[in-house]
Write a protein that holds these residues in place. Structure first.
Motif, short mmCIF file in Angstrom:
data_model
loop_
_atom_site.label_atom_id
_atom_site.label_comp_id
_atom_site.label_asym_id
_atom_site.label_seq_id
_atom_site.Cartn_x
_atom_site.Cartn_y
_atom_site.Cartn_z
N TYR A 40 0.78 -1.14 -0.10
CA TYR A 40 0.04 -0.02 -0.15
C TYR A 40 0.87 1.36 -0.09
O TYR A 40 0.17 2.42 -0.11
N GLY A 41 2.14 1.01 0.24
CA GLY A 41 2.68 2.34 0.29
C GLY A 41 4.02 2.59 -0.80
O GLY A 41 4.50 3.76 -0.90
N GLU A 42 3.90 1.64 -1.95
CA GLU A 42 5.11 1.85 -2.87
C GLU A 42 4.40 1.30 -4.13
O GLU A 42 3.71 0.70 -4.33
N PRO A 43 4.74 2.05 -4.98
CA PRO A 43 4.27 1.80 -6.40
C PRO A 43 4.75 0.52 -7.19
O PRO A 43 6.03 0.19 -6.98
N PHE A 44 4.27 -0.41 -7.87
CA PHE A 44 4.66 -1.44 -8.47
C PHE A 44 5.20 -1.16 -9.93
O PHE A 44 6.24 -1.66 -10.43
N THR A 45 4.33 -0.39 -10.55
CA THR A 45 4.72 -0.22 -11.91
C THR A 45 4.44 1.39 -12.09
O THR A 45 3.55 2.10 -11.29
N MET A 46 5.06 2.03 -13.34
CA MET A 46 4.71 3.68 -13.49
C MET A 46 4.87 3.53 -15.16
O MET A 46 5.40 2.48 -15.93
N THR A 47 3.78 4.42 -15.54
CA THR A 47 3.87 4.70 -17.04
C THR A 47 4.40 5.99 -17.31
O THR A 47 4.32 6.89 -16.74
N GLY A 48 5.46 5.98 -18.41
CA GLY A 48 5.93 7.32 -18.76
C GLY A 48 7.17 7.23 -19.34
O GLY A 48 7.41 6.25 -19.98
N ALA A 49 8.29 8.13 -19.02
CA ALA A 49 9.70 8.17 -19.51
C ALA A 49 10.55 8.09 -18.15
O ALA A 49 10.31 8.89 -17.40
N MET A 50 11.50 7.18 -18.54
CA MET A 50 12.48 7.35 -17.28
C MET A 50 13.81 7.17 -17.90
O MET A 50 14.08 6.40 -18.67
N ALA A 51 14.73 8.19 -17.42
CA ALA A 51 16.13 7.93 -18.16
C ALA A 51 17.23 7.99 -16.77
O ALA A 51 16.80 8.21 -15.42
N SER A 52 18.17 7.25 -16.97
CA SER A 52 19.33 7.01 -16.08
C SER A 52 20.37 7.26 -16.81
O SER A 52 20.83 6.89 -17.89
N TRP A 53 21.45 7.79 -15.84
CA TRP A 53 22.64 8.18 -16.48
C TRP A 53 23.87 7.74 -15.50
O TRP A 53 23.88 8.00 -14.30
N LYS A 54 24.63 6.91 -15.78
CA LYS A 54 25.58 6.21 -15.06
C LYS A 54 26.90 7.26 -15.11
O LYS A 54 27.66 7.27 -15.95
N TYR A 55 26.90 7.94 -13.91
CA TYR A 55 28.03 8.96 -13.70
C TYR A 55 29.26 8.50 -13.95
O TYR A 55 30.38 8.84 -14.89
N ASN A 56 29.49 7.33 -12.95
CA ASN A 56 30.65 6.53 -12.87
C ASN A 56 30.22 5.22 -12.35
O ASN A 56 29.22 4.86 -12.36
N ASP A 57 31.29 4.46 -11.96
CA ASP A 57 31.08 3.04 -11.57
C ASP A 57 30.18 3.00 -10.09
O ASP A 57 29.65 1.87 -10.02
N GLU A 58 30.12 4.18 -9.38
CA GLU A 58 29.73 4.07 -8.17
C GLU A 58 28.22 4.74 -8.21
O GLU A 58 27.23 4.30 -7.59
N TRP A 59 27.82 5.86 -8.89
CA TRP A 59 27.03 6.72 -9.12
C TRP A 59 26.15 6.58 -10.45
O TRP A 59 26.64 6.59 -11.35
N THR A 60 24.88 6.42 -10.07
CA THR A 60 23.74 6.32 -11.13
C THR A 60 22.67 7.60 -10.80
O THR A 60 21.98 7.48 -9.71
N LEU A 61 22.45 8.30 -11.83
CA LEU A 61 21.21 9.43 -11.58
C LEU A 61 20.01 8.89 -12.35
O LEU A 61 20.18 8.52 -13.41
N LEU A 62 18.83 9.14 -11.78
CA LEU A 62 17.64 8.95 -12.45
C LEU A 62 16.78 10.11 -12.42
O LEU A 62 16.73 10.68 -11.51
N GLY A 63 15.87 10.24 -13.27
CA GLY A 63 14.99 10.99 -13.59
C GLY A 63 13.69 10.79 -14.56
O GLY A 63 14.17 10.05 -15.67
N GLY A 64 12.55 11.16 -14.39
CA GLY A 64 11.55 10.77 -15.24
C GLY A 64 10.41 11.63 -15.22
O GLY A 64 10.26 12.29 -14.20
N LEU A 65 9.29 11.49 -16.04
CA LEU A 65 8.02 12.21 -16.17
C LEU A 65 7.13 10.93 -16.09
O LEU A 65 7.08 10.14 -17.12
N ILE A 66 6.07 10.64 -15.11
CA ILE A 66 5.39 9.60 -15.08
C ILE A 66 3.91 9.84 -15.06
O ILE A 66 3.60 11.06 -14.59
#
Length: 97
Positions: A40-66
Protein backbone atom coordinates in the motif's frame (compact mmCIF):
# COMPACT_ATOMS: atom_id res chain seq x y z
CA UNK A 1 10.95 0.18 -25.01
CA UNK A 2 14.44 1.18 -24.00
CA UNK A 3 17.11 3.14 -25.87
CA UNK A 4 20.72 3.09 -24.65
CA UNK A 5 23.58 5.33 -25.75
CA UNK A 6 26.90 5.01 -23.89
CA UNK A 7 26.04 5.60 -20.20
CA UNK A 8 22.54 7.02 -20.83
CA UNK A 9 19.43 4.82 -20.83
CA UNK A 10 15.89 6.04 -21.60
CA UNK A 11 12.83 3.85 -21.00
CA UNK A 12 9.43 4.68 -22.51
CA UNK A 13 6.17 2.92 -21.68
CA UNK A 14 4.99 0.81 -18.75
CA UNK A 15 7.84 -0.24 -16.45
CA UNK A 16 8.65 -1.48 -12.95
CA UNK A 17 8.97 1.37 -10.45
CA UNK A 18 12.47 2.14 -9.13
CA UNK A 19 11.02 3.11 -5.73
CA UNK A 20 11.43 1.29 -2.42
CA UNK A 21 13.55 -1.54 -1.11
CA UNK A 22 11.34 -4.44 -2.25
CA UNK A 23 11.03 -5.37 -5.94
CA UNK A 24 8.19 -7.02 -7.85
CA UNK A 25 10.12 -10.13 -8.90
CA UNK A 26 10.34 -12.42 -5.86
CA UNK A 27 13.89 -13.60 -6.56
CA UNK A 28 15.16 -10.02 -6.15
CA UNK A 29 14.05 -9.74 -2.49
CA UNK A 30 16.10 -10.81 0.51
CA UNK A 31 13.12 -11.84 2.66
CA UNK A 32 10.31 -14.16 1.57
CA UNK A 33 7.61 -12.12 3.31
CA UNK A 34 6.38 -8.75 2.05
CA UNK A 35 5.88 -5.73 4.35
CA UNK A 36 2.64 -3.76 4.55
CA UNK A 37 4.26 -0.79 2.79
CA UNK A 38 5.04 -2.93 -0.25
CA UNK A 39 1.31 -3.47 -0.83
CA UNK A 40 0.00 0.00 0.00
CA UNK A 41 2.91 2.44 0.26
CA UNK A 42 5.01 1.87 -2.86
CA UNK A 43 4.20 1.68 -6.55
CA UNK A 44 4.72 -1.55 -8.49
CA UNK A 45 4.72 -0.03 -11.94
CA UNK A 46 4.79 3.37 -13.63
CA UNK A 47 3.86 4.60 -17.08
CA UNK A 48 5.87 7.34 -18.77
CA UNK A 49 9.52 8.08 -19.50
CA UNK A 50 12.47 7.32 -17.23
CA UNK A 51 16.12 8.16 -17.89
CA UNK A 52 19.18 6.89 -16.04
CA UNK A 53 22.72 8.14 -16.46
CA UNK A 54 25.68 6.22 -15.07
CA UNK A 55 27.98 9.00 -13.88
CA UNK A 56 30.76 6.57 -12.92
CA UNK A 57 31.10 3.03 -11.50
CA UNK A 58 29.56 4.10 -8.19
CA UNK A 59 26.87 6.72 -8.97
CA UNK A 60 23.80 6.49 -11.21
CA UNK A 61 21.30 9.37 -11.57
CA UNK A 62 17.60 8.77 -12.34
CA UNK A 63 14.89 11.11 -13.58
CA UNK A 64 11.59 10.88 -15.38
CA UNK A 65 8.06 12.02 -16.11
CA UNK A 66 5.35 9.51 -15.21
CA UNK A 67 1.56 9.18 -15.16
CA UNK A 68 1.13 8.03 -11.56
CA UNK A 69 1.34 4.64 -9.87
CA UNK A 70 0.12 1.30 -11.13
CA UNK A 71 -2.01 2.58 -13.99
CA UNK A 72 -1.66 2.81 -17.73
CA UNK A 73 -4.59 5.05 -18.59
CA UNK A 74 -6.51 6.96 -15.94
CA UNK A 75 -9.56 9.22 -15.91
CA UNK A 76 -7.38 12.08 -14.65
CA UNK A 77 -3.99 12.14 -16.31
CA UNK A 78 -1.66 14.03 -13.97
CA UNK A 79 2.03 13.95 -14.78
CA UNK A 80 4.50 13.50 -11.95
CA UNK A 81 8.24 14.07 -11.87
CA UNK A 82 10.39 11.35 -10.30
CA UNK A 83 14.10 11.43 -9.59
CA UNK A 84 16.78 9.82 -7.53
CA UNK A 85 20.21 8.26 -7.45
CA UNK A 86 21.91 5.00 -6.60
CA UNK A 87 25.31 4.46 -5.01
CA UNK A 88 27.11 1.14 -5.40
CA UNK A 89 30.02 0.94 -2.98
CA UNK A 90 30.85 -2.65 -3.96
CA UNK A 91 32.47 -1.47 -7.18
CA UNK A 92 34.80 0.76 -5.17
CA UNK A 93 35.82 -1.70 -2.47
CA UNK A 94 34.97 -5.26 -3.45
CA UNK A 95 34.36 -7.34 -0.30
CA UNK A 96 36.67 -10.20 -1.30
CA UNK A 97 39.45 -8.37 -3.12
Amino acid sequence: GEVVYNDLSVKLGHMYAPVGYQVVAANGNFFVTQPYTFQYGEPFTMTGAMASWKYNDEWTLLGGLINGWDKFDAQSDLSTVIGGFTYDRATRNPPFA
